[in-house]
Design an enzyme around this catalytic site. Structure first.
Site, short mmCIF file in Angstrom:
data_model
loop_
_atom_site.label_atom_id
_atom_site.label_comp_id
_atom_site.label_asym_id
_atom_site.label_seq_id
_atom_site.Cartn_x
_atom_site.Cartn_y
_atom_site.Cartn_z
N GLU A 127 -6.31 6.55 3.88
CA GLU A 127 -6.90 5.81 4.64
C GLU A 127 -7.59 5.04 5.60
O GLU A 127 -7.65 4.56 6.42
CB GLU A 127 -5.41 4.43 4.96
CG GLU A 127 -3.89 4.51 3.92
CD GLU A 127 -2.84 3.51 4.43
OE1 GLU A 127 -2.77 3.28 5.70
OE2 GLU A 127 -2.33 3.50 4.05
N ASN A 170 -7.08 9.79 -0.06
CA ASN A 170 -5.92 8.88 -0.78
C ASN A 170 -6.00 7.48 -0.51
O ASN A 170 -6.54 7.59 1.02
CB ASN A 170 -4.34 9.85 0.26
CG ASN A 170 -3.26 9.20 -1.25
OD1 ASN A 170 -3.03 9.10 -1.61
ND2 ASN A 170 -2.18 8.81 -0.43
N HIS A 206 0.86 0.70 -4.61
CA HIS A 206 2.08 -0.04 -4.14
C HIS A 206 1.34 -1.88 -4.49
O HIS A 206 0.52 -2.24 -4.32
CB HIS A 206 2.13 -0.15 -2.20
CG HIS A 206 2.63 0.96 -1.78
ND1 HIS A 206 3.27 1.88 -1.86
CD2 HIS A 206 1.49 1.83 -0.87
CE1 HIS A 206 3.19 2.83 -1.36
NE2 HIS A 206 2.03 2.99 -0.20
N GLU A 235 2.08 6.88 -4.60
CA GLU A 235 2.71 6.39 -3.79
C GLU A 235 3.33 5.13 -4.54
O GLU A 235 3.50 3.64 -3.88
CB GLU A 235 2.18 5.87 -2.78
CG GLU A 235 1.86 6.87 -1.77
CD GLU A 235 1.52 6.64 -0.07
OE1 GLU A 235 1.60 5.64 0.24
OE2 GLU A 235 0.61 7.43 0.17
N ASP A 237 4.76 2.17 -6.21
CA ASP A 237 6.44 1.55 -6.45
C ASP A 237 5.56 -0.06 -6.61
O ASP A 237 4.32 -0.50 -6.76
CB ASP A 237 7.19 1.13 -5.46
CG ASP A 237 6.43 1.53 -3.65
OD1 ASP A 237 4.93 0.52 -3.80
OD2 ASP A 237 6.71 1.20 -2.17
C1 XIL Z 1 5.19 4.75 4.83
C2 XIL Z 1 6.91 5.34 5.41
O1 XIL Z 1 7.70 5.16 3.52
C3 XIL Z 1 8.01 4.91 6.40
O2 XIL Z 1 9.08 5.54 5.64
C4 XIL Z 1 7.40 4.80 7.75
O3 XIL Z 1 7.67 3.56 7.87
C5 XIL Z 1 5.19 4.49 7.64
O4 XIL Z 1 4.76 5.11 6.35
N1 XIL Z 1 1.18 4.61 3.06
C6 XIL Z 1 1.02 5.70 3.28
C7 XIL Z 1 2.42 5.92 3.55
O5 XIL Z 1 -0.02 6.25 3.11
O6 XIL Z 1 2.37 7.46 4.48
C8 XIL Z 1 3.04 5.33 4.01
O7 XIL Z 1 4.65 5.07 4.24
C9 XIL Z 1 3.13 3.49 3.12
C10 XIL Z 1 1.76 3.71 2.85
#
Ligand code: XIL
Length: 302
Positions: A127, A170, A206, A235, A237
Protein backbone atom coordinates in the site's frame (compact mmCIF):
# COMPACT_ATOMS: atom_id res chain seq x y z
CA UNK A 1 -11.98 -32.26 -6.70
CA UNK A 2 -14.05 -31.68 -3.60
CA UNK A 3 -12.07 -28.91 -1.87
CA UNK A 4 -10.86 -25.47 -2.91
CA UNK A 5 -7.21 -26.37 -2.49
CA UNK A 6 -7.42 -29.58 -4.51
CA UNK A 7 -9.45 -27.94 -7.25
CA UNK A 8 -6.99 -25.05 -7.51
CA UNK A 9 -4.04 -27.46 -7.54
CA UNK A 10 -5.56 -29.24 -10.52
CA UNK A 11 -5.42 -25.86 -12.29
CA UNK A 12 -1.81 -25.31 -11.23
CA UNK A 13 -2.76 -22.75 -8.59
CA UNK A 14 -3.06 -22.49 -4.84
CA UNK A 15 -6.17 -21.48 -2.88
CA UNK A 16 -5.33 -19.81 0.42
CA UNK A 17 -6.82 -17.94 3.33
CA UNK A 18 -5.79 -15.45 5.95
CA UNK A 19 -5.30 -17.23 9.29
CA UNK A 20 -5.45 -15.75 12.79
CA UNK A 21 -3.38 -17.52 15.43
CA UNK A 22 -5.97 -16.95 18.15
CA UNK A 23 -8.50 -19.17 16.33
CA UNK A 24 -6.20 -22.17 15.95
CA UNK A 25 -7.72 -23.69 19.09
CA UNK A 26 -11.24 -23.76 17.57
CA UNK A 27 -12.02 -27.17 16.11
CA UNK A 28 -14.42 -26.02 13.38
CA UNK A 29 -12.07 -23.25 12.31
CA UNK A 30 -9.09 -25.58 12.08
CA UNK A 31 -11.13 -28.33 10.45
CA UNK A 32 -12.31 -26.01 7.69
CA UNK A 33 -8.86 -24.47 7.26
CA UNK A 34 -7.14 -27.83 6.97
CA UNK A 35 -9.73 -29.35 4.66
CA UNK A 36 -10.17 -26.55 2.15
CA UNK A 37 -7.00 -24.46 1.85
CA UNK A 38 -3.43 -25.14 0.75
CA UNK A 39 -1.91 -21.73 1.42
CA UNK A 40 -1.95 -19.53 4.53
CA UNK A 41 -1.30 -15.83 5.17
CA UNK A 42 -0.98 -14.52 8.72
CA UNK A 43 -3.80 -11.99 9.06
CA UNK A 44 -1.86 -9.78 11.51
CA UNK A 45 0.94 -11.82 13.09
CA UNK A 46 3.71 -10.95 10.60
CA UNK A 47 3.09 -7.22 10.64
CA UNK A 48 5.79 -4.92 12.00
CA UNK A 49 3.95 -4.10 15.25
CA UNK A 50 3.56 -7.82 15.97
CA UNK A 51 7.13 -8.85 15.11
CA UNK A 52 9.24 -5.89 16.29
CA UNK A 53 7.23 -3.86 18.81
CA UNK A 54 10.45 -2.37 20.22
CA UNK A 55 13.48 -1.61 18.11
CA UNK A 56 15.63 -4.72 17.75
CA UNK A 57 13.34 -6.89 19.93
CA UNK A 58 11.62 -9.50 17.81
CA UNK A 59 8.63 -11.61 18.90
CA UNK A 60 7.92 -14.46 16.49
CA UNK A 61 5.69 -16.68 18.64
CA UNK A 62 2.23 -16.07 17.17
CA UNK A 63 3.52 -16.03 13.61
CA UNK A 64 5.50 -19.22 14.23
CA UNK A 65 2.29 -20.92 15.37
CA UNK A 66 0.70 -20.17 12.01
CA UNK A 67 3.78 -21.20 10.01
CA UNK A 68 4.13 -24.44 12.01
CA UNK A 69 0.45 -25.25 11.50
CA UNK A 70 0.64 -24.55 7.78
CA UNK A 71 3.78 -26.61 7.33
CA UNK A 72 2.32 -29.55 9.25
CA UNK A 73 -0.62 -29.45 6.81
CA UNK A 74 1.59 -29.12 3.73
CA UNK A 75 0.34 -25.61 3.02
CA UNK A 76 2.43 -22.85 1.43
CA UNK A 77 2.88 -19.68 3.47
CA UNK A 78 2.59 -16.12 2.15
CA UNK A 79 4.54 -13.57 4.18
CA UNK A 80 2.54 -10.42 4.92
CA UNK A 81 4.00 -7.79 5.21
CA UNK A 82 7.44 -6.22 5.69
CA UNK A 83 7.14 -2.48 4.90
CA UNK A 84 3.74 -0.82 5.41
CA UNK A 85 2.57 2.48 6.87
CA UNK A 86 -0.11 0.77 8.99
CA UNK A 87 0.24 -1.45 12.06
CA UNK A 88 3.65 0.15 12.39
CA UNK A 89 4.94 0.71 15.93
CA UNK A 90 5.37 4.32 16.99
CA UNK A 91 9.13 4.08 17.39
CA UNK A 92 9.60 3.64 13.63
CA UNK A 93 7.91 6.95 12.86
CA UNK A 94 10.14 8.88 15.24
CA UNK A 95 13.44 7.87 13.61
CA UNK A 96 15.50 10.16 11.42
CA UNK A 97 16.36 9.14 7.86
CA UNK A 98 19.59 7.25 8.55
CA UNK A 99 18.16 5.34 11.49
CA UNK A 100 14.95 4.61 9.60
CA UNK A 101 16.87 3.18 6.65
CA UNK A 102 18.88 0.97 8.99
CA UNK A 103 15.74 -0.11 10.88
CA UNK A 104 13.87 -0.94 7.67
CA UNK A 105 16.69 -3.05 6.30
CA UNK A 106 17.26 -4.75 9.65
CA UNK A 107 13.55 -5.56 9.93
CA UNK A 108 13.48 -7.10 6.45
CA UNK A 109 16.70 -9.04 6.97
CA UNK A 110 15.79 -10.36 10.42
CA UNK A 111 12.20 -11.32 9.62
CA UNK A 112 12.95 -12.93 6.27
CA UNK A 113 15.98 -14.63 7.80
CA UNK A 114 13.84 -16.16 10.55
CA UNK A 115 11.79 -18.06 7.94
CA UNK A 116 14.43 -18.25 5.24
CA UNK A 117 13.47 -20.88 2.66
CA UNK A 118 10.02 -21.38 4.25
CA UNK A 119 7.94 -18.59 2.70
CA UNK A 120 6.47 -18.98 -0.79
CA UNK A 121 5.93 -15.24 -1.44
CA UNK A 122 6.55 -12.11 0.62
CA UNK A 123 4.56 -8.88 0.40
CA UNK A 124 7.73 -6.80 0.66
CA UNK A 125 5.95 -3.45 0.39
CA UNK A 126 2.23 -2.93 1.00
CA UNK A 127 0.00 0.00 0.00
CA UNK A 128 2.66 2.57 -0.95
CA UNK A 129 0.44 4.50 -3.39
CA UNK A 130 -2.40 6.96 -2.79
CA UNK A 131 -5.97 6.43 -3.85
CA UNK A 132 -7.45 8.78 -6.40
CA UNK A 133 -6.29 10.25 -9.66
CA UNK A 134 -2.81 11.51 -8.75
CA UNK A 135 -0.88 8.25 -8.98
CA UNK A 136 1.28 9.70 -6.19
CA UNK A 137 2.99 7.88 -3.40
CA UNK A 138 1.24 7.71 -0.04
CA UNK A 139 2.75 9.65 2.86
CA UNK A 140 4.47 7.35 5.35
CA UNK A 141 7.62 7.48 7.46
CA UNK A 142 9.39 5.54 4.67
CA UNK A 143 8.16 7.76 1.84
CA UNK A 144 8.56 11.01 3.75
CA UNK A 145 12.09 10.39 5.07
CA UNK A 146 13.64 8.09 2.44
CA UNK A 147 11.84 9.22 -0.72
CA UNK A 148 10.69 7.18 -3.71
CA UNK A 149 13.76 4.94 -3.52
CA UNK A 150 12.58 3.16 -0.37
CA UNK A 151 10.64 0.57 -2.35
CA UNK A 152 13.61 -0.36 -4.52
CA UNK A 153 15.84 -0.53 -1.45
CA UNK A 154 13.35 -2.79 0.36
CA UNK A 155 13.18 -5.20 -2.59
CA UNK A 156 16.96 -5.36 -2.96
CA UNK A 157 17.36 -6.06 0.76
CA UNK A 158 14.62 -8.68 0.58
CA UNK A 159 16.24 -10.55 -2.31
CA UNK A 160 19.48 -10.86 -0.35
CA UNK A 161 17.66 -11.96 2.82
CA UNK A 162 15.81 -14.92 1.24
CA UNK A 163 16.72 -15.60 -2.38
CA UNK A 164 14.11 -18.38 -2.61
CA UNK A 165 11.07 -16.26 -1.74
CA UNK A 166 9.04 -14.59 -4.46
CA UNK A 167 9.01 -10.86 -3.79
CA UNK A 168 5.65 -9.11 -4.25
CA UNK A 169 4.34 -5.56 -4.25
CA UNK A 170 0.79 -5.63 -2.79
CA UNK A 171 -1.98 -3.01 -2.89
CA UNK A 172 -5.76 -2.36 -3.01
CA UNK A 173 -7.88 -0.36 -5.48
CA UNK A 174 -5.37 -1.52 -8.08
CA UNK A 175 -7.58 -4.41 -9.26
CA UNK A 176 -8.89 -2.54 -12.29
CA UNK A 177 -7.15 -0.17 -14.69
CA UNK A 178 -7.07 3.25 -13.03
CA UNK A 179 -4.61 5.97 -12.04
CA UNK A 180 -3.41 4.06 -8.98
CA UNK A 181 -2.82 0.77 -10.81
CA UNK A 182 -1.17 2.72 -13.66
CA UNK A 183 1.30 4.15 -11.15
CA UNK A 184 2.06 0.67 -9.77
CA UNK A 185 2.36 -0.64 -13.32
CA UNK A 186 4.89 2.06 -14.21
CA UNK A 187 6.92 1.22 -11.10
CA UNK A 188 6.96 -2.51 -11.89
CA UNK A 189 7.88 -1.84 -15.52
CA UNK A 190 10.75 0.37 -14.36
CA UNK A 191 11.94 -2.27 -11.87
CA UNK A 192 11.88 -4.95 -14.55
CA UNK A 193 13.75 -2.74 -16.99
CA UNK A 194 16.46 -1.82 -14.49
CA UNK A 195 16.80 -5.27 -12.92
CA UNK A 196 15.39 -4.35 -9.51
CA UNK A 197 14.24 -7.68 -8.04
CA UNK A 198 10.45 -8.13 -8.13
CA UNK A 199 8.62 -11.38 -8.88
CA UNK A 200 4.94 -10.74 -8.26
CA UNK A 201 2.20 -8.20 -7.75
CA UNK A 202 -0.57 -8.83 -5.23
CA UNK A 203 -4.07 -7.49 -5.80
CA UNK A 204 -5.89 -7.35 -2.48
CA UNK A 205 -9.35 -7.45 -4.05
CA UNK A 206 -11.52 -6.21 -1.20
CA UNK A 207 -14.81 -5.65 -3.01
CA UNK A 208 -18.14 -4.16 -1.94
CA UNK A 209 -20.89 -1.96 -3.38
CA UNK A 210 -18.64 1.12 -3.40
CA UNK A 211 -15.73 -0.85 -4.86
CA UNK A 212 -17.17 -3.63 -7.06
CA UNK A 213 -15.27 -6.22 -9.06
CA UNK A 214 -13.95 -4.12 -11.98
CA UNK A 215 -15.02 -5.07 -15.49
CA UNK A 216 -11.38 -4.91 -16.58
CA UNK A 217 -10.01 -7.02 -13.72
CA UNK A 218 -8.71 -9.78 -16.02
CA UNK A 219 -7.27 -7.23 -18.46
CA UNK A 220 -5.45 -5.54 -15.60
CA UNK A 221 -4.01 -8.81 -14.27
CA UNK A 222 -2.90 -9.64 -17.81
CA UNK A 223 -1.05 -6.38 -18.39
CA UNK A 224 0.94 -6.86 -15.18
CA UNK A 225 1.70 -10.48 -16.10
CA UNK A 226 2.97 -9.26 -19.45
CA UNK A 227 5.69 -7.35 -17.59
CA UNK A 228 7.13 -10.72 -16.58
CA UNK A 229 5.83 -10.99 -13.02
CA UNK A 230 3.38 -13.39 -11.44
CA UNK A 231 0.11 -11.96 -10.20
CA UNK A 232 -1.78 -13.14 -7.13
CA UNK A 233 -5.15 -12.29 -5.65
CA UNK A 234 -4.06 -11.78 -2.07
CA UNK A 235 -6.92 -10.67 0.22
CA UNK A 236 -10.13 -11.48 -1.59
CA UNK A 237 -13.44 -10.75 0.07
CA UNK A 238 -16.67 -9.59 -1.54
CA UNK A 239 -19.52 -8.06 0.45
CA UNK A 240 -22.99 -9.44 -0.21
CA UNK A 241 -24.83 -12.74 -0.11
CA UNK A 242 -26.56 -15.34 -2.20
CA UNK A 243 -26.43 -15.41 -5.98
CA UNK A 244 -25.02 -11.91 -6.44
CA UNK A 245 -22.06 -12.65 -4.20
CA UNK A 246 -21.53 -16.04 -5.85
CA UNK A 247 -21.51 -14.40 -9.31
CA UNK A 248 -18.86 -11.92 -8.21
CA UNK A 249 -16.65 -14.66 -6.76
CA UNK A 250 -17.01 -16.66 -9.99
CA UNK A 251 -15.92 -13.61 -12.00
CA UNK A 252 -12.78 -13.23 -9.89
CA UNK A 253 -11.84 -16.92 -10.13
CA UNK A 254 -12.39 -16.93 -13.89
CA UNK A 255 -10.22 -13.82 -14.28
CA UNK A 256 -7.36 -15.52 -12.46
CA UNK A 257 -7.74 -18.76 -14.41
CA UNK A 258 -7.66 -16.84 -17.70
CA UNK A 259 -4.24 -15.37 -16.87
CA UNK A 260 -1.57 -18.04 -16.93
CA UNK A 261 0.69 -16.10 -14.55
CA UNK A 262 -2.11 -15.71 -11.96
CA UNK A 263 -0.67 -18.28 -9.59
CA UNK A 264 -3.14 -18.27 -6.72
CA UNK A 265 -6.01 -16.79 -4.80
CA UNK A 266 -6.18 -16.00 -1.07
CA UNK A 267 -9.44 -15.11 0.65
CA UNK A 268 -9.16 -12.81 3.65
CA UNK A 269 -10.48 -15.19 6.27
CA UNK A 270 -12.12 -18.57 6.75
CA UNK A 271 -15.52 -17.58 8.12
CA UNK A 272 -17.79 -14.55 8.05
CA UNK A 273 -17.85 -14.48 11.85
CA UNK A 274 -14.20 -13.44 12.02
CA UNK A 275 -14.05 -11.21 8.94
CA UNK A 276 -12.29 -7.86 9.41
CA UNK A 277 -15.40 -6.37 7.77
CA UNK A 278 -17.31 -6.32 11.03
CA UNK A 279 -20.94 -7.19 10.55
CA UNK A 280 -20.25 -8.09 6.94
CA UNK A 281 -20.58 -11.47 5.24
CA UNK A 282 -17.84 -11.29 2.56
CA UNK A 283 -16.33 -14.80 2.79
CA UNK A 284 -17.03 -18.35 1.55
CA UNK A 285 -18.18 -19.93 4.83
CA UNK A 286 -20.88 -18.52 7.08
CA UNK A 287 -20.54 -18.10 10.83
CA UNK A 288 -21.36 -21.77 11.37
CA UNK A 289 -18.81 -22.93 8.78
CA UNK A 290 -21.52 -23.83 6.29
CA UNK A 291 -20.58 -23.50 2.63
CA UNK A 292 -22.26 -20.47 1.05
CA UNK A 293 -23.41 -20.17 -2.57
CA UNK A 294 -20.15 -18.27 -3.14
CA UNK A 295 -18.23 -21.38 -2.07
CA UNK A 296 -20.11 -23.57 -4.55
CA UNK A 297 -19.49 -21.03 -7.31
CA UNK A 298 -15.75 -20.92 -6.61
CA UNK A 299 -15.40 -24.69 -6.44
CA UNK A 300 -17.33 -25.11 -9.68
CA UNK A 301 -15.29 -22.43 -11.46
CA UNK A 302 -11.93 -23.89 -10.42
C1 XIL B 1 -6.48 -6.20 8.38
C2 XIL B 1 -6.82 -7.34 9.31
O1 XIL B 1 -7.72 -8.22 8.65
C3 XIL B 1 -7.46 -6.81 10.58
O2 XIL B 1 -7.62 -7.85 11.54
C4 XIL B 1 -6.60 -5.69 11.18
O3 XIL B 1 -7.27 -5.13 12.28
C5 XIL B 1 -6.30 -4.64 10.14
O4 XIL B 1 -5.69 -5.23 9.02
N1 XIL B 1 -5.03 -4.57 3.78
C6 XIL B 1 -4.06 -5.42 4.24
C7 XIL B 1 -4.33 -6.30 5.41
O5 XIL B 1 -2.98 -5.52 3.63
O6 XIL B 1 -3.20 -6.50 6.20
C8 XIL B 1 -5.46 -5.74 6.25
O7 XIL B 1 -5.76 -6.71 7.26
C9 XIL B 1 -6.67 -5.44 5.40
C10 XIL B 1 -6.33 -4.39 4.36
Amino acid sequence: ASTLGEAAAERGRYFGTAVAANHLGEADYVGTLNREFNSATAENEMKWDALEPQRGQFTFGNADRIVDHAQAQGMDVRGHTLVWHSQLPGWVGSLGADDLRAAMNNHITTVMGHWRGEIHSWDVVNEAFQDGSSGARRSSPFQDRLGDGFIEEAFRTARAADPNAKLCYNDYNTDGINAKSNAVYDMVADFRQRGVPIDCVGFQSHFNAQSPVPADFQQNLQRFAALGVDVQITELDIEGSGTAQADNYRTVVNACLAVSRCTGITVWGVTDKYSWRSGGTPLLFDGNYNKKPAYDAVLAAL
